[in-house]
Scaffold this active site. Sequence first.
Site, PDB file in Angstrom:
ATOM      1  N   ALA A  89      11.358  15.433  -4.153  1.00  0.00           N
ATOM      2  CA  ALA A  89      11.430  16.624  -4.527  1.00  0.00           C
ATOM      3  C   ALA A  89      10.806  17.046  -3.245  1.00  0.00           C
ATOM      4  O   ALA A  89      10.695  17.024  -1.807  1.00  0.00           O
ATOM      5  CB  ALA A  89      10.389  16.364  -5.960  1.00  0.00           C
ATOM      6  N   GLY A 130      11.028  11.470  -5.373  1.00  0.00           N
ATOM      7  CA  GLY A 130      12.464  12.304  -6.621  1.00  0.00           C
ATOM      8  C   GLY A 130      13.007  11.910  -6.202  1.00  0.00           C
ATOM      9  O   GLY A 130      14.917  11.467  -6.843  1.00  0.00           O
ATOM     10  N   GLU A 133      13.479   8.618  -7.397  1.00  0.00           N
ATOM     11  CA  GLU A 133      14.320   8.327  -8.429  1.00  0.00           C
ATOM     12  C   GLU A 133      15.553   8.915  -9.395  1.00  0.00           C
ATOM     13  O   GLU A 133      16.472   8.156 -10.248  1.00  0.00           O
ATOM     14  CB  GLU A 133      13.261   9.165  -9.053  1.00  0.00           C
ATOM     15  CG  GLU A 133      11.730   8.809  -9.065  1.00  0.00           C
ATOM     16  CD  GLU A 133      11.670   9.775  -9.131  1.00  0.00           C
ATOM     17  OE1 GLU A 133      10.652  10.959  -8.849  1.00  0.00           O
ATOM     18  OE2 GLU A 133      10.011   9.403 -10.191  1.00  0.00           O
ATOM     19  N   GLU A 153       4.428   8.897  -4.313  1.00  0.00           N
ATOM     20  CA  GLU A 153       4.165  10.249  -4.201  1.00  0.00           C
ATOM     21  C   GLU A 153       2.437   9.706  -4.606  1.00  0.00           C
ATOM     22  O   GLU A 153       1.659  11.389  -4.186  1.00  0.00           O
ATOM     23  CB  GLU A 153       3.974  10.364  -5.818  1.00  0.00           C
ATOM     24  CG  GLU A 153       5.412  10.778  -5.891  1.00  0.00           C
ATOM     25  CD  GLU A 153       6.540  10.027  -5.645  1.00  0.00           C
ATOM     26  OE1 GLU A 153       6.440   9.261  -5.143  1.00  0.00           O
ATOM     27  OE2 GLU A 153       8.670  10.356  -6.064  1.00  0.00           O
TER      28      GLU A 153
HETATM   29  N1  CAA Z   1       9.248  18.389   1.144  1.00  0.00           N
HETATM   30  C1  CAA Z   1       8.895  19.458   1.573  1.00  0.00           C
HETATM   31  N2  CAA Z   1       9.224  19.424   3.159  1.00  0.00           N
HETATM   32  C2  CAA Z   1       9.254  18.428   4.001  1.00  0.00           C
HETATM   33  C3  CAA Z   1       9.665  17.842   2.604  1.00  0.00           C
HETATM   34  C4  CAA Z   1       9.856  17.856   1.215  1.00  0.00           C
HETATM   35  N3  CAA Z   1       9.321  16.225   0.362  1.00  0.00           N
HETATM   36  N4  CAA Z   1       9.511  16.377   3.446  1.00  0.00           N
HETATM   37  C5  CAA Z   1       9.510  16.204   4.553  1.00  0.00           C
HETATM   38  N5  CAA Z   1       9.455  17.537   5.076  1.00  0.00           N
HETATM   39  C6  CAA Z   1       9.934  18.185   5.526  1.00  0.00           C
HETATM   40  C7  CAA Z   1       8.040  18.884   6.828  1.00  0.00           C
HETATM   41  O1  CAA Z   1       7.116  19.365   6.179  1.00  0.00           O
HETATM   42  C8  CAA Z   1       8.573  19.062   8.045  1.00  0.00           C
HETATM   43  O2  CAA Z   1       8.962  20.852   8.100  1.00  0.00           O
HETATM   44  P1  CAA Z   1       8.833  21.262   9.264  1.00  0.00           P
HETATM   45  O3  CAA Z   1      10.154  20.445  10.191  1.00  0.00           O
HETATM   46  O4  CAA Z   1       9.192  22.601   9.330  1.00  0.00           O
HETATM   47  O5  CAA Z   1       7.045  20.624  10.184  1.00  0.00           O
HETATM   48  C9  CAA Z   1      10.647  18.313   8.101  1.00  0.00           C
HETATM   49  O6  CAA Z   1      10.523  18.477   6.230  1.00  0.00           O
HETATM   50  C10 CAA Z   1      10.788  17.807   8.607  1.00  0.00           C
HETATM   51  O7  CAA Z   1       9.579  16.498   8.271  1.00  0.00           O
HETATM   52  P2  CAA Z   1       9.187  15.241   8.921  1.00  0.00           P
HETATM   53  O8  CAA Z   1       8.077  16.184  10.127  1.00  0.00           O
HETATM   54  O9  CAA Z   1       7.286  13.976   8.423  1.00  0.00           O
HETATM   55  O10 CAA Z   1      10.314  14.382   9.559  1.00  0.00           O
HETATM   56  P3  CAA Z   1      10.001  12.322  10.246  1.00  0.00           P
HETATM   57  O11 CAA Z   1      11.452  12.111   9.957  1.00  0.00           O
HETATM   58  O12 CAA Z   1       9.068  11.915  10.256  1.00  0.00           O
HETATM   59  O13 CAA Z   1      10.342  12.047   8.208  1.00  0.00           O
HETATM   60  C11 CAA Z   1       9.946  11.516   5.920  1.00  0.00           C
HETATM   61  C12 CAA Z   1      10.630  12.385   7.547  1.00  0.00           C
HETATM   62  C13 CAA Z   1       9.548  10.497   6.382  1.00  0.00           C
HETATM   63  C14 CAA Z   1      10.868  11.779   4.272  1.00  0.00           C
HETATM   64  C15 CAA Z   1       8.707  12.483   6.113  1.00  0.00           C
HETATM   65  O14 CAA Z   1       8.668  13.424   6.372  1.00  0.00           O
HETATM   66  C16 CAA Z   1       8.055  12.264   4.448  1.00  0.00           C
HETATM   67  O15 CAA Z   1       7.547  11.036   3.909  1.00  0.00           O
HETATM   68  N6  CAA Z   1       8.300  12.909   3.639  1.00  0.00           N
HETATM   69  C17 CAA Z   1       7.740  13.244   2.602  1.00  0.00           C
HETATM   70  C18 CAA Z   1       8.294  12.383   1.112  1.00  0.00           C
HETATM   71  C19 CAA Z   1       8.052  12.270   0.097  1.00  0.00           C
HETATM   72  O16 CAA Z   1       6.975  12.265  -0.295  1.00  0.00           O
HETATM   73  N7  CAA Z   1       8.896  13.023  -1.102  1.00  0.00           N
HETATM   74  C20 CAA Z   1       8.133  12.685  -2.125  1.00  0.00           C
HETATM   75  C21 CAA Z   1       7.720  14.212  -2.687  1.00  0.00           C
HETATM   76  S1  CAA Z   1       7.434  14.293  -4.299  1.00  0.00           S
HETATM   77  C22 CAA Z   1       7.842  13.522  -5.400  1.00  0.00           C
HETATM   78  O17 CAA Z   1       9.633  13.290  -5.119  1.00  0.00           O
HETATM   79  C23 CAA Z   1       7.271  13.975  -6.592  1.00  0.00           C
HETATM   80  C24 CAA Z   1       8.548  13.888  -7.786  1.00  0.00           C
HETATM   81  O18 CAA Z   1       8.597  12.674  -8.119  1.00  0.00           O
HETATM   82  C25 CAA Z   1       9.087  14.087  -8.423  1.00  0.00           C
END
Ligand code: CAA
Length: 728
Positions: A89, A130, A133, A153
Site C-alpha cells: 500500500a 498489500g 496480498e 506491516e
Molecule cells: N509506500 C510509499 N512509499 C514507499 C513505499 C510504500 N509502501 N515503499 C517504499 N517507498 C518509497 C520510499 O519512501 C522511498 O522514497 P524516496 O525515494 O522518496 O525516499 C522509495 O520508495 C524507495 O524506497 P527505499 O529507499 O526503501 O528503496 P529500497 O530499494 O531500499 O527498498 C523496499 C525497497 C524493499 C520496497 C522498501 O522501500 C520497503 O520495505 N518498503 C516498505 C514495504 C512495506 O512495508 N509494504 C507494506 C506497506 S503497508 C500495506 O501494504 C498495508 C496493507 O496491508 C494494505
Amino acid sequence: MRSPDCLAATGATKVRADFPLTRVPPMSSLVRTVLQDGIVLIIVENPPVNALSVGVPDGIMAALAEGAADPQVGGFVLLGGGRTFIAGADIREFGKPRPPGAKTIFDLIAALEASPKPVVAAIHGTALGGGLEVALACHWRVGVKGSQYGLPEVKLGILPGAGGTQRLPRLIGLEPAARLIVSGEFVPAEKALALGIVDQLAEGEPADAGAAFARQVVAEDRPLRRIRDMADKLAVPDGLFEELRRSIARSGRGQVAPWRCIDCVEAAATLPFDQGLRRERELFEECLASPQSKALRHFFFAEREAAKIPDVPKDTPVTPVRKAAVIGAGTMGGGIAMSFANAGIPVTLVETAAEALDRGIGTIRANYARTVASGRLPQAAMDRAMAQLSGTLDLAAIADADIVVEAVFEDMAVKKDLFRRIDGIAKAGAMLATNTSTLDVDEIAAATGRPEKVIGTHFFSPANVMKLLEVVRGAKTDRPTIASTMALARPLKKVAVLVGVCDGFVGNRMLAGYMQQALFLLEEGALPQDVDRAIQDFGFAMGPFAMMDLAGNDVEWRIRKHREKTNPPPSNRRRSRLPDLICEQGRFGQKTRAGWYRYEPGDRTPHPDPAIEALIVENSRADGIVRREIGAAEIVQRCLLPLINEGAKILDEGLALRPGDIDVIWVYGYGFPAYKGGPMFHADQLGLPEVLAQLLRLEGEQGSFWTPSPLLVRLAEAGRGFSSLKAG
Ligand code: CAA
C-alpha cells in the site's frame, strides 16, 4: 494503455500493440496493458516501488473488466514495471481521505479473486504487504529468481489488512504464515517456492514467465485456484499460538501490532473466511489508528530521509569502495573490518605490533565462529568473510584502499600523527575516515594536506552488528566524500546519518545528559535496577546501567581521566562520583562479572548487587543527600527531557539536518523504541508546550542544566512541533 514501450522495463517480447483496448477508460496513467497472444499483461507503472497509490486499483480493475468482456482475451498477467512488483500500500496515503469513487485495495482484491478468467501474478523485485496480498488474490503466482516476499506491516505497527492474514495461512499453513506475519521478515524466491507462496520459479523476465504460465493455464482450461476456498492447511499445530505469544512477550515487548497479527491468524483457523476478513479489518483499523503505528511510519520515512543531504545533490559523483583499510585491530577496528568483510569488500587490518594484530584477527575469527556455532551463519559465509580479511604491520598497505578508516585510541596527538602519515601514503581521491567518537574531526583533518577528503565515520559498538553510522562532516569535507561515505552505508547494511562536528557529535552529546541524570537519580534515592526497569518499561532495549556494564565502564573512565587533564569541566558543575568509584573497585561491567550489577560466569543477566546498593547509599550519605522514593514516571522524565532539550540545541546549531535524523540515531544507536518514533518525535507527541513547562519547572528546582533550548521555546510558543522544521 496500449503503448508497447512499457515492456522495455519488464523486457517482454512478442508485443502486439494493435489490440484495441478502447473500452478501458484512461482512468489511470499508473497502469498500462498490452495484449500478447491472448493474454493481457497488466503492468503497474508507479515508480519507484509500484505502491498501490490512488489510481492503481482503478487501473487494474478497469483492465480486468474489459478483458473479461473480450472474447480475444484468455487471461491476465499482473506485474510491475521497472524494478519491482508491487511493494505494498502507499504508506504516504495512510489516514488521508481518498478521492470520492476511487477504488480501494479491497475492491481490487475482490475483483482479482472473482475474475472469471485466470489471473497470474508475475513477480520480480519485492512483493510486500498489500503487494503480496494482491498477488495472493490472483489465481497463481510465478516468481522470478531474486524476487522477495513478505508481509512487513508489523514493522509499521499495523497488520496485513487486505486479507493477508486469512489467505497466507490457507495457502502455506498456519505456522509458517504466522511466523512470517508476526516477524515481518522477507523470504527469498527459493524459499517462497518451497513454502508454496509461488507456484513456479522462473528465470528471465517476469512478463515472459507470467505469460507462458497463463497461456498454459488457459490451454489446459485449468480450474481457477482461489485461496479463499482452501481449507486443508488450517489445522493448528499443538501450542502454536501460546508459543508465539510467549515469544512476542520477549521480542515484541511493548508493541501492540505483533499481538494483533497473532489474533488475526488465529481467526483464520477458527472463523469462516469472510468473518476472518472482517476481524482482520477491525484489528487493522485499530492498529492503524494507534500512536505506535504513527511513530513507526514516521520512522520508516525518517530513515529514508536521512540519506538525503540538501546541498549534496543526487548526481554528486560517488566513489564505490572496492578495497578498504582499517587502522587499529581493537574492538572497534575489528568490528568495522568485519562489516567490510561481510559486504564482500576486501579489507586490510593494520596494527603496529604483531601481538595486537594476531589478537584482533583472532577475536574476529572467534566472533564468526560463535555465530556459526549458534546456527545463525553458514560456515561457508564465515569462510567467505575471512577470505576478504588480511592483516599487516605495514602502513604502506593502505596505498590502494578507496577508504582508510582509523580506529585507534582516542588521543588527538596520536590521531594527528597517524593522519599525517596516512596522507603521505593513501592514493589520491581516497576517503580518509576517523572513527573518533569524541575528538574534533577538523583538527584531525588539518593534519593532512587534503582536509576535503577527511570525514568522520562514527561506528557504534559492536560495529559489525549495530546499524547506525554517524557520518561526521568536517568544515572542509567535500561533497563527493560525503556522498561516497553515505553511499557506503548500503553495502555495509548500515543506516548513515550526517552530523556536524561537536563534542560527542549528535548521539553521544545527547547521551551525556541522559547518563548524568541517571546517575543523579542514584544519588537521590533510586538504584540501578529501578532506573533500568523504568527505562526498559518505556521501551528502550536496555537501561543506562545495563548498557554501561555491556560497553565496559572502564572505557568512559579512561576518557574521563584523559579529559580531566586536557579539557577539565567547570568545577562548579554537579558531577557524580559513582562511576569513578565503581571503576576504582575494578567493576568494569560484564567483562569483570561486576559493574553496576553482578554477573554469573558465562551469563549476561544482570543481578542487583547489595554491594552496589551499599556504595550508592553511602555516597548519598557522604554528600548529605536525603534519599527518597523515586517513581518510574520521574525516572523517565528526568532521563528523557535532557535528550529532547539537547536534541533541540543540536538542531538550532545546525549539527543535525532534521529532527528525524536524531530519531534515527537514537533508535539505531541507543535502542530508543522505534514504536515511539525517537526522542524528537516523542517530544512532539507529548506536545512542546508540555515539554517546555516540565523543563522550566526543573530549571526552577535544580538550576541551569534544565534551561530550555531557545529553539524549543520558540517552537512551543508558536504552537509548532519539531516536525514542522525543514531540513538544513
Ligand atoms: N509506500 C510509499 N512509499 C514507499 C513505499 C510504500 N509502501 N515503499 C517504499 N517507498 C518509497 C520510499 O519512501 C522511498 O522514497 P524516496 O525515494 O522518496 O525516499 C522509495 O520508495 C524507495 O524506497 P527505499 O529507499 O526503501 O528503496 P529500497 O530499494 O531500499 O527498498 C523496499 C525497497 C524493499 C520496497 C522498501 O522501500 C520497503 O520495505 N518498503 C516498505 C514495504 C512495506 O512495508 N509494504 C507494506 C506497506 S503497508 C500495506 O501494504 C498495508 C496493507 O496491508 C494494505
